[in-house]
Design a protein around this motif. Structure first.
Motif, short mmCIF file in Angstrom:
data_model
loop_
_atom_site.label_atom_id
_atom_site.label_comp_id
_atom_site.label_asym_id
_atom_site.label_seq_id
_atom_site.Cartn_x
_atom_site.Cartn_y
_atom_site.Cartn_z
N ASP A 63 -24.73 18.04 -53.36
CA ASP A 63 -23.51 18.82 -52.77
C ASP A 63 -23.60 18.39 -51.19
OD1 ASP A 63 -21.27 20.36 -51.67
OD2 ASP A 63 -21.58 21.97 -53.35
N HIS A 64 -22.76 18.22 -50.56
CA HIS A 64 -22.66 18.19 -48.90
C HIS A 64 -21.61 19.03 -48.33
CE1 HIS A 64 -19.07 15.82 -50.17
NE2 HIS A 64 -18.61 15.65 -48.91
N CYS A 65 -20.91 19.77 -48.90
CA CYS A 65 -19.78 20.78 -48.38
C CYS A 65 -20.36 22.15 -48.41
CB CYS A 65 -18.67 20.50 -49.11
SG CYS A 65 -17.82 18.80 -48.89
N GLU A 66 -20.67 22.57 -49.75
CA GLU A 66 -20.73 24.01 -50.01
C GLU A 66 -22.54 24.28 -49.97
OE1 GLU A 66 -20.07 27.58 -53.19
OE2 GLU A 66 -19.31 25.20 -53.64
N LEU A 67 -23.12 23.84 -48.82
CA LEU A 67 -24.63 24.04 -48.96
C LEU A 67 -24.99 25.38 -48.74
CD1 LEU A 67 -25.70 21.23 -46.26
CD2 LEU A 67 -25.27 21.05 -48.52
N ARG A 92 -27.70 18.19 -44.25
CA ARG A 92 -26.24 17.87 -44.24
C ARG A 92 -25.78 17.39 -45.88
NH1 ARG A 92 -26.61 20.42 -40.66
NH2 ARG A 92 -26.11 19.88 -38.47
N SER A 93 -26.66 17.10 -46.89
CA SER A 93 -26.59 17.24 -48.06
C SER A 93 -27.78 17.48 -48.93
CB SER A 93 -26.00 15.82 -48.22
OG SER A 93 -27.04 14.78 -48.11
N GLU A 145 -24.66 13.52 -44.57
CA GLU A 145 -23.74 14.23 -45.54
C GLU A 145 -23.49 13.35 -46.59
OE1 GLU A 145 -19.19 14.01 -43.78
OE2 GLU A 145 -20.61 15.90 -43.52
N GLU A 146 -23.46 12.01 -46.35
CA GLU A 146 -23.07 10.90 -47.53
C GLU A 146 -24.12 10.54 -48.42
OE1 GLU A 146 -21.63 7.46 -45.87
OE2 GLU A 146 -20.13 8.57 -44.39
N GLN A 152 -23.63 13.62 -52.01
CA GLN A 152 -22.06 13.99 -52.22
C GLN A 152 -21.86 14.45 -53.58
OE1 GLN A 152 -19.26 11.15 -50.75
NE2 GLN A 152 -19.90 11.52 -48.74
#
Length: 349
Positions: A108-112, A128-129, A152-153, A156
């Protein structure tokens, strides 16, 4: 599609294949490195270091579920200086909520925020991820091996995770194996009642330490300990309390000794302590520290305070012309019984 586009596509495929080949090579090297390790601490430390050094991962840490089955792993992590701040204990309910019941890698990289219970406080602001790889111990969830990136990439959600899944499977199999091997070795070398090392382990260790004395000239001392009133405790309180007394005494020994000292249950209510790099004077001081620890910590049995009493004979290789394990043990034993014989007799009530 023109020739230039086809060439670019081919080059991309070749680059991708080479990248996968390199990852597979590193995975193989990791597997070779961890396959024959027999210590849980060595396994966890090497895995952590290898992933950071050879896979270029920004942060690596363990999250271990708080339950009886993981006690060995948690105790090992608590002892490791190298892994200090690179692990945390997590409640089972929080772990399952973070992983959403998955038994395969979660990226995950959005909902950490979902990984907060699994992540050490110091790491949270920079990551970031995250990729969280489930760790299975004999087929049951024990926690996770977590990989964190400042980019973050890198991890993902929905990204291909074949190699991460492969890593999770290999690590879980190796972890189960090393935990089992360490348990077998523990049972073979430990006294089942006190969990101190047993007599066979004492004899082997003593010979090893004597060899070190001959090689390097460093002294070795030995303390022979025998309980003073053990039969009386068994007669008055019963054998179950007698067992508790021996367990309590063993715990006090561990409390009183240095990290380099080794305590063994010799037989019955007799114990042997090896004291590396100690001469006669040093051994006597340690024996007095042990006795003081005994005096200050009686066994609490219901409303009774049962004193912990023992005679201790010490000897060092500096007192022997030709040091050997047998001679050192014999001299300490003789001094033990000389001390016991000189103790004032308590008159019967």
């Amino acid at each position: 599609m023109n020739g230039s586009q086809q060439m670019s596509q081919l080059e991309a495929l070749i680059a991708h294949a080479r990248k996968n080949e390199e990852i597979a090579r590193r995975m193989f090297n990791l597997e070779v490195a961890i396959l024959n390790i027999s210590s849980v601490q060595d396994f966890l430390e090497l895995l952590h270091a290898h992933l950071r050094e050879h896979f270029g991962i920004d942060e690596v840490w363990y999250a271990i579920i708080d339950k009886p089955a993981t006690q060995t792993i948690r105790a090992t992590l608590e002892k490791s200086d190298k892994l200090d701040a690179h692990w945390r204990t997590v409640a089972a309910v929080d772990f399952h909520a973070a992983m959403k019941g998955a038994r395969e890698p979660v990226l995950d990289h959005c909902e950490l925020s979902r990984f907060r219970p699994l992540t050490p406080h110091r790491l949270r602001p920079a990551l970031r991820s995250i990729a969280s790889l489930p760790l299975l111990l004999n087929g049951r969830l024990a926690g996770s091996l977590n990989l964190g990136a400042y980019d973050e990439e890198r991890y993902q959600a929905g990204k291909e995770a074949f190699f991460l899944h492969q890593l999770a499977v290999k690590v879980s199999l190796c972890l189960s194996s090393v935990v089992a091997r360490e348990k077998i070795e523990f049972l073979a070398t430990r006294d089942p009642l006190t969990h101190l090392r047993n007599r066979r382990e004492m004899e082997e260790t003593l010979e090893h330490e004597i060899s070190r004395v001959h090689r390097h000239g460093s002294p070795l001392a030995l303390a022979f300990l025998d309980c003073d009133d053990f039969k009386k405790i068994n007669d008055e309180y019963g054998h179950e309390t007698g067992d508790q007394y021996l367990q309590h005494l063993a715990n006090l020994l561990i409390l009183a000794l240095r990290k380099t000292d080794l305590a063994f249950r010799f037989a019955g209510d007799e114990f042997v302590i090896l004291l590396p790099n100690q001469d006669e004077e040093g051994a006597a001081l340690i024996a007095e520290r042990i006795s003081e620890c005994f005096r200050e910590n009686p066994l609490i049995h219901g409303s009774h305070r049962i004193p912990v009493k023992a005679s201790i004979g010490t000897a060092a290789t500096t007192s022997l012309v030709e040091p050997s394990g047998r001679k050192l043990l014999k001299l300490a034993d003789e001094r033990l019984y000389r001390q016991k014989a000189n103790k004032p007799k308590v008159a019967p009530a």
